[in-house]
Design an enzyme around this catalytic site. Sequence first.
Site, PDB file in Angstrom:
ATOM      1  N   PRO A 128       0.821  -1.216   0.000  1.00  0.00           N
ATOM      2  CA  PRO A 128       0.000   0.000   0.000  1.00  0.00           C
ATOM      3  C   PRO A 128       0.855   1.267   0.000  1.00  0.00           C
ATOM      4  O   PRO A 128       0.501   2.253  -0.614  1.00  0.00           O
ATOM      5  CB  PRO A 128      -0.827  -0.135   1.288  1.00  0.00           C
ATOM      6  N   GLY A 242      11.092  -9.161 -16.400  1.00  0.00           N
ATOM      7  CA  GLY A 242       9.645  -8.956 -16.489  1.00  0.00           C
ATOM      8  C   GLY A 242       9.287  -7.852 -17.457  1.00  0.00           C
ATOM      9  O   GLY A 242       8.274  -7.926 -18.170  1.00  0.00           O
ATOM     10  N   GLN A 336     -10.022   6.786 -32.186  1.00  0.00           N
ATOM     11  CA  GLN A 336     -10.357   7.965 -33.001  1.00  0.00           C
ATOM     12  C   GLN A 336     -10.725   7.554 -34.434  1.00  0.00           C
ATOM     13  O   GLN A 336     -11.704   8.033 -34.999  1.00  0.00           O
ATOM     14  CB  GLN A 336      -9.145   8.925 -33.007  1.00  0.00           C
ATOM     15  N   GLU A 363       4.761  -3.192 -13.249  1.00  0.00           N
ATOM     16  CA  GLU A 363       6.175  -3.611 -13.447  1.00  0.00           C
ATOM     17  C   GLU A 363       7.085  -2.410 -13.678  1.00  0.00           C
ATOM     18  O   GLU A 363       8.024  -2.450 -14.481  1.00  0.00           O
ATOM     19  CB  GLU A 363       6.289  -4.678 -14.537  1.00  0.00           C
TER      20      GLU A 363
HETATM   21  N1  CAA Z   1      20.108  -5.289 -10.725  1.00  0.00           N
HETATM   22  C1  CAA Z   1      20.837  -5.530  -9.611  1.00  0.00           C
HETATM   23  N2  CAA Z   1      20.907  -4.659  -8.580  1.00  0.00           N
HETATM   24  C2  CAA Z   1      20.210  -3.510  -8.685  1.00  0.00           C
HETATM   25  C3  CAA Z   1      19.428  -3.193  -9.806  1.00  0.00           C
HETATM   26  C4  CAA Z   1      19.395  -4.144 -10.859  1.00  0.00           C
HETATM   27  N3  CAA Z   1      18.675  -3.933 -11.969  1.00  0.00           N
HETATM   28  N4  CAA Z   1      18.846  -2.005  -9.634  1.00  0.00           N
HETATM   29  C5  CAA Z   1      19.256  -1.566  -8.427  1.00  0.00           C
HETATM   30  N5  CAA Z   1      20.070  -2.473  -7.848  1.00  0.00           N
HETATM   31  C6  CAA Z   1      20.761  -2.399  -6.583  1.00  0.00           C
HETATM   32  C7  CAA Z   1      21.665  -1.171  -6.528  1.00  0.00           C
HETATM   33  O1  CAA Z   1      22.939  -1.445  -7.064  1.00  0.00           O
HETATM   34  C8  CAA Z   1      21.722  -0.897  -5.040  1.00  0.00           C
HETATM   35  O2  CAA Z   1      22.612  -1.810  -4.429  1.00  0.00           O
HETATM   36  P1  CAA Z   1      23.847  -1.298  -3.466  1.00  0.00           P
HETATM   37  O3  CAA Z   1      23.209  -0.566  -2.339  1.00  0.00           O
HETATM   38  O4  CAA Z   1      24.517  -2.561  -3.079  1.00  0.00           O
HETATM   39  O5  CAA Z   1      24.668  -0.395  -4.319  1.00  0.00           O
HETATM   40  C9  CAA Z   1      20.334  -1.303  -4.556  1.00  0.00           C
HETATM   41  O6  CAA Z   1      19.807  -2.203  -5.528  1.00  0.00           O
HETATM   42  C10 CAA Z   1      19.407  -0.127  -4.375  1.00  0.00           C
HETATM   43  O7  CAA Z   1      19.307   0.506  -5.652  1.00  0.00           O
HETATM   44  P2  CAA Z   1      18.930   2.040  -5.805  1.00  0.00           P
HETATM   45  O8  CAA Z   1      19.754   2.873  -4.879  1.00  0.00           O
HETATM   46  O9  CAA Z   1      18.988   2.342  -7.260  1.00  0.00           O
HETATM   47  O10 CAA Z   1      17.426   2.040  -5.262  1.00  0.00           O
HETATM   48  P3  CAA Z   1      16.286   3.117  -5.386  1.00  0.00           P
HETATM   49  O11 CAA Z   1      15.561   3.183  -4.092  1.00  0.00           O
HETATM   50  O12 CAA Z   1      16.822   4.404  -5.930  1.00  0.00           O
HETATM   51  O13 CAA Z   1      15.246   2.422  -6.415  1.00  0.00           O
HETATM   52  C11 CAA Z   1      14.316   1.818  -8.513  1.00  0.00           C
HETATM   53  C12 CAA Z   1      15.576   2.000  -7.659  1.00  0.00           C
HETATM   54  C13 CAA Z   1      14.820   1.468  -9.891  1.00  0.00           C
HETATM   55  C14 CAA Z   1      13.508   3.100  -8.599  1.00  0.00           C
HETATM   56  C15 CAA Z   1      13.468   0.661  -7.924  1.00  0.00           C
HETATM   57  O14 CAA Z   1      12.942   1.021  -6.666  1.00  0.00           O
HETATM   58  C16 CAA Z   1      12.340   0.226  -8.835  1.00  0.00           C
HETATM   59  O15 CAA Z   1      12.560  -0.483  -9.805  1.00  0.00           O
HETATM   60  N6  CAA Z   1      11.072   0.617  -8.512  1.00  0.00           N
HETATM   61  C17 CAA Z   1       9.924   0.163  -9.256  1.00  0.00           C
HETATM   62  C18 CAA Z   1       9.359  -1.102  -8.675  1.00  0.00           C
HETATM   63  C19 CAA Z   1       8.487  -1.827  -9.627  1.00  0.00           C
HETATM   64  O16 CAA Z   1       8.821  -2.029 -10.791  1.00  0.00           O
HETATM   65  N7  CAA Z   1       7.348  -2.303  -9.135  1.00  0.00           N
HETATM   66  C20 CAA Z   1       6.480  -3.100  -9.934  1.00  0.00           C
HETATM   67  C21 CAA Z   1       5.786  -4.091  -9.078  1.00  0.00           C
HETATM   68  S1  CAA Z   1       5.748  -5.684  -9.722  1.00  0.00           S
HETATM   69  C22 CAA Z   1       4.382  -5.781 -10.707  1.00  0.00           C
HETATM   70  O17 CAA Z   1       3.823  -4.805 -11.151  1.00  0.00           O
HETATM   71  C23 CAA Z   1       4.026  -7.163 -11.036  1.00  0.00           C
HETATM   72  C24 CAA Z   1       2.691  -7.460 -11.513  1.00  0.00           C
HETATM   73  O18 CAA Z   1       1.935  -8.051 -10.802  1.00  0.00           O
HETATM   74  C25 CAA Z   1       2.338  -7.213 -12.938  1.00  0.00           C
END
Ligand code: CAA
Length: 379
Positions: A128, A242, A336, A363
């Site tokens: 949430p 994904g 449209q 996603e």
């Molecule tokens: N691969 C590996 N590691 C990764 C990574 C990746 N692609 N992206 C980030 N990380 C790691 C970073 O290296 C970092 O690690 P360290 O601390 O060791 O350096 C850690 O993860 C934290 O990363 P960030 O500092 O970049 O984190 P952030 O808080 O700034 O967030 C973000 C990054 C990309 C915005 C992430 O929060 C994100 O992807 N948010 C969106 C979430 C999402 O997609 N939700 C969808 C829900 S699922 C869904 O919809 C399914 C469904 O049912 C259809």
Amino acid sequence: MNFEYSEEQLMIQQAARDYAQRELIKDVLERDARSEFPAEHIKNLASLGFMGMMVDPKYDGSGLDAISYVLAIEELSKIDASASVIVSVNNSLVCFGLEKFGTEEQKQKYLRPLASGKKIGAFLLSEPEAGSDATSQRTLAEDKGDYYLVNGTKNWITNANSASTYILIAQTDPDKKHKGINALIVDKNSPGISLGPHEDKMGMRSSDTHSVMFTDVKVPKSNRIGEDGFGFKFAMQVLEAGRIGIASQAVGLASGALERSIAYSKERKAFGTVIANHQSVAFKLAEMAVKVENARNLCLKAAWLKDNHQPYGIASAMAKQYAADIAMEVTTEAVQIHGGYGYVKEYHVERLMREAKLTQIYEGTSEIQKIVISRDLLK
Ligand code: CAA
């Protein structure tokens, strides 16, 4: 560069097209109206090998490449994006993560039935108060020695009711922030799990979406995926895969809308000729086609990189952002072109437009994809 599909890829594309255009189409409007889960179709898609497309056959998958997956998801989504998201979540968010990071025991027990489609999986990340900001997990998985005790709520969970297996992302050590997050495999029928009501959504209405509540749910330690604290990186890597699926879904919505618009504009007459002969319509079709082609190519590039074991996270974010945004544009133009007919259900394009909207949200929103892309540009 080779722009030719292999015989196998073409065969998979054709199989998905045939199933979608012969079977999914029959009752898609009724399922949309009733918000009804396509249970029989998912069984059939499982028997065609679409639920674990990229999983190794030794775990009962189809052993196909990501390009075949992109082609299949596009074909299914042209007709029924609700069915395709059920397939996509099972393939990319559930089977992919289990195969790549699970133990042999976890794969034997959980991956096999998911890859064969005997069971369905769900991926539980959003909360949430933690959607885009995925590190702010509040669901707790307290370490109790040989098990985790889970309490909290997950939101907007695709396949929440139909799934038997959950991949749950939860916080074990809040002091460690994202480094304290774990990914756990949870049996949906574990005591202490309950579901909120079926969400009455604008589109993708026949995929089942619920919130999931955990109250003192015990999950064995052996169900943790990877090392302690690996859960956030696991989730990020799973989402990279994904996003190829959702981008392909968006391509399918856009190309489905384009196909319907071409057919309609060759039949519908106005001012003494079919509307395709009016440049205002023909140019719209041309612009829609360029967008679809671009989006498809971005998906295929991301899939190609994945198939060739190269980093594909930025490519999948680009594909997802672009494809989702053009899906909204193309489906809106399709409505449209159809005029008043586009605004009623029978002509399908209003449904495609409603469904396209979700591809910009789940996603990872389009804005999240831009964060991923721009951080890479500016690093
Ligand atoms: N691969 C590996 N590691 C990764 C990574 C990746 N692609 N992206 C980030 N990380 C790691 C970073 O290296 C970092 O690690 P360290 O601390 O060791 O350096 C850690 O993860 C934290 O990363 P960030 O500092 O970049 O984190 P952030 O808080 O700034 O967030 C973000 C990054 C990309 C915005 C992430 O929060 C994100 O992807 N948010 C969106 C979430 C999402 O997609 N939700 C969808 C829900 S699922 C869904 O919809 C399914 C469904 O049912 C259809």
